[in-house]
Design an enzyme around this catalytic site. Structure first.
Site, PDB file in Angstrom:
ATOM      1  N   GLY A  46      43.380  38.578  38.533  1.00  0.00           N
ATOM      2  CA  GLY A  46      42.512  38.117  37.574  1.00  0.00           C
ATOM      3  C   GLY A  46      41.326  39.310  37.681  1.00  0.00           C
ATOM      4  N   GLN A  51      32.872  42.529  37.610  1.00  0.00           N
ATOM      5  CA  GLN A  51      33.336  43.902  38.238  1.00  0.00           C
ATOM      6  C   GLN A  51      33.658  44.776  37.569  1.00  0.00           C
ATOM      7  OE1 GLN A  51      36.935  40.979  39.355  1.00  0.00           O
ATOM      8  NE2 GLN A  51      36.948  42.396  40.939  1.00  0.00           N
ATOM      9  N   CYS A  92      40.911  41.661  46.718  1.00  0.00           N
ATOM     10  CA  CYS A  92      39.877  41.772  45.404  1.00  0.00           C
ATOM     11  C   CYS A  92      39.951  43.232  45.046  1.00  0.00           C
ATOM     12  CB  CYS A  92      38.494  41.475  45.928  1.00  0.00           C
ATOM     13  SG  CYS A  92      37.261  41.321  44.280  1.00  0.00           S
ATOM     14  N   LEU A  93      39.988  43.293  43.657  1.00  0.00           N
ATOM     15  CA  LEU A  93      40.174  44.763  43.068  1.00  0.00           C
ATOM     16  C   LEU A  93      38.853  45.354  43.331  1.00  0.00           C
ATOM     17  CD1 LEU A  93      41.709  44.038  39.740  1.00  0.00           C
ATOM     18  CD2 LEU A  93      42.681  45.046  41.896  1.00  0.00           C
ATOM     19  N   HIS A 134      37.894  32.230  42.649  1.00  0.00           N
ATOM     20  CA  HIS A 134      37.408  33.658  43.180  1.00  0.00           C
ATOM     21  C   HIS A 134      36.713  34.430  42.023  1.00  0.00           C
ATOM     22  CE1 HIS A 134      38.579  37.594  44.893  1.00  0.00           C
ATOM     23  NE2 HIS A 134      38.344  38.033  43.916  1.00  0.00           N
ATOM     24  N   GLU A 135      37.280  33.957  40.786  1.00  0.00           N
ATOM     25  CA  GLU A 135      36.594  34.789  39.632  1.00  0.00           C
ATOM     26  C   GLU A 135      35.391  33.907  39.343  1.00  0.00           C
ATOM     27  OE1 GLU A 135      37.804  37.255  39.080  1.00  0.00           O
ATOM     28  OE2 GLU A 135      40.019  37.172  39.625  1.00  0.00           O
ATOM     29  N   HIS A 138      32.546  35.602  41.289  1.00  0.00           N
ATOM     30  CA  HIS A 138      32.116  36.924  40.979  1.00  0.00           C
ATOM     31  C   HIS A 138      31.088  36.671  39.813  1.00  0.00           C
ATOM     32  CE1 HIS A 138      34.781  40.199  42.621  1.00  0.00           C
ATOM     33  NE2 HIS A 138      35.760  39.343  42.330  1.00  0.00           N
TER      34      HIS A 138
HETATM   35  O1  GNR Z   1      44.289  40.497  42.301  1.00  0.00           O
HETATM   36  C1  GNR Z   1      43.890  39.805  42.988  1.00  0.00           C
HETATM   37  N1  GNR Z   1      44.682  39.177  43.926  1.00  0.00           N
HETATM   38  C2  GNR Z   1      44.020  38.168  44.599  1.00  0.00           C
HETATM   39  C3  GNR Z   1      44.708  37.460  45.747  1.00  0.00           C
HETATM   40  C4  GNR Z   1      44.120  36.398  46.271  1.00  0.00           C
HETATM   41  C5  GNR Z   1      43.251  35.719  45.963  1.00  0.00           C
HETATM   42  C6  GNR Z   1      42.542  36.241  44.916  1.00  0.00           C
HETATM   43  C7  GNR Z   1      42.795  37.084  44.210  1.00  0.00           C
HETATM   44  S1  GNR Z   1      41.896  37.688  42.956  1.00  0.00           S
HETATM   45  C8  GNR Z   1      42.363  39.547  42.882  1.00  0.00           C
HETATM   46  C9  GNR Z   1      41.758  40.212  41.422  1.00  0.00           C
HETATM   47  C10 GNR Z   1      40.437  40.121  41.671  1.00  0.00           C
HETATM   48  O2  GNR Z   1      39.662  40.766  42.268  1.00  0.00           O
HETATM   49  N2  GNR Z   1      39.563  39.448  40.846  1.00  0.00           N
HETATM   50  O3  GNR Z   1      38.478  39.302  40.865  1.00  0.00           O
HETATM   51 NI    NI Z   2      37.880  39.853  43.092  1.00  0.00          NI
END
Ligand code: GNR
Ligand code: NI
Length: 169
Positions: A46, A51, A92-93, A134-135, A138
């Site tokens: 995601g 980001q 998270c990226l 999670h998104e 953000h």
């Molecule tokens: O790539 C991603 N893997 C992930 C693994 C476990 C829980 C959430 C994520 S989201 C993350 C990509 C990202 O940072 N999205 O904001």
């Molecule tokens: Ni993230």
């Protein structure tokens, strides 16, 4: 199409609250295309516009094995969170190389527009439910490490800042 640079924690721009998208125009389509390309290139499941330093409520997700089922969420809202919650490992990226446990609802319902402005209803569980939560965090300026203890968070900050310094020099 273009690869967009991803902001890295603890960059304070990651704490910006995103505004709703008002115009479903070519600019939005181009942002979504660039975000999808950036997410696939970075091998993430995601990516939130926050980001890539765009503070609008835009999210792209692809939790498929085959990496060919993009989900585009414009102005997303969670409408239901299951009372059942589970702690799972997240990454998270914007926090490269860090993985830790976060408790989330195991299932969610959400609504969002697609890139054309058409409303879609989403029911998710498993990885997709985690990813949606999670998104959407953000978009509210929240990074998953902010759920961890201050001690862990400070260790993560130091580790990332050190890594960045050695990249810069
Ligand atoms: O790539 C991603 N893997 C992930 C693994 C476990 C829980 C959430 C994520 S989201 C993350 C990509 C990202 O940072 N999205 O904001
Ligand atoms: Ni993230």
């Amino acid at each position: 199409m273009a690869l967009l640079p991803i902001l890295c924690y603890p960059d304070p721009r990651l704490n910006t609250v995103a505004k709703p998208v008002a115009q479903f125009d070519a600019g939005l389509r181009s942002l979504v295309d660039d975000m999808l390309q950036t997410m696939y290139e970075a091998e993430g499941v995601g990516l939130a516009a926050t980001q890539v330093n765009v503070h609008q409520r835009v999210v792209v997700i692809d939790t498929s094995e085959t990496r060919n089922q993009p989900l585009v969420l414009i102005n997303p809202q969670i409408t239901w969170l299951s009372p059942e919650r589970l702690k799972g490992e997240e990454g998270c990226l914007s926090v490269p190389g860090i993985y830790d446990g976060v408790e989330r609802a195991v299932a969610v319902k959400a609504q969002a527009m697609d890139v054309k402005g058409q409303m879609q209803q989403i029911e998710a569980q498993g990885m997709l439910a985690v990813c949606i939560q999670h998104e959407l965090d953000h978009l509210m300026g929240k990074v998953f490490v902010e759920y961890l203890s201050p001690l862990k968070r400070n260790r993560i900050k130091t580790k990332i800042l050190k890594a960045q310094r050695s990249e810069d020099s």
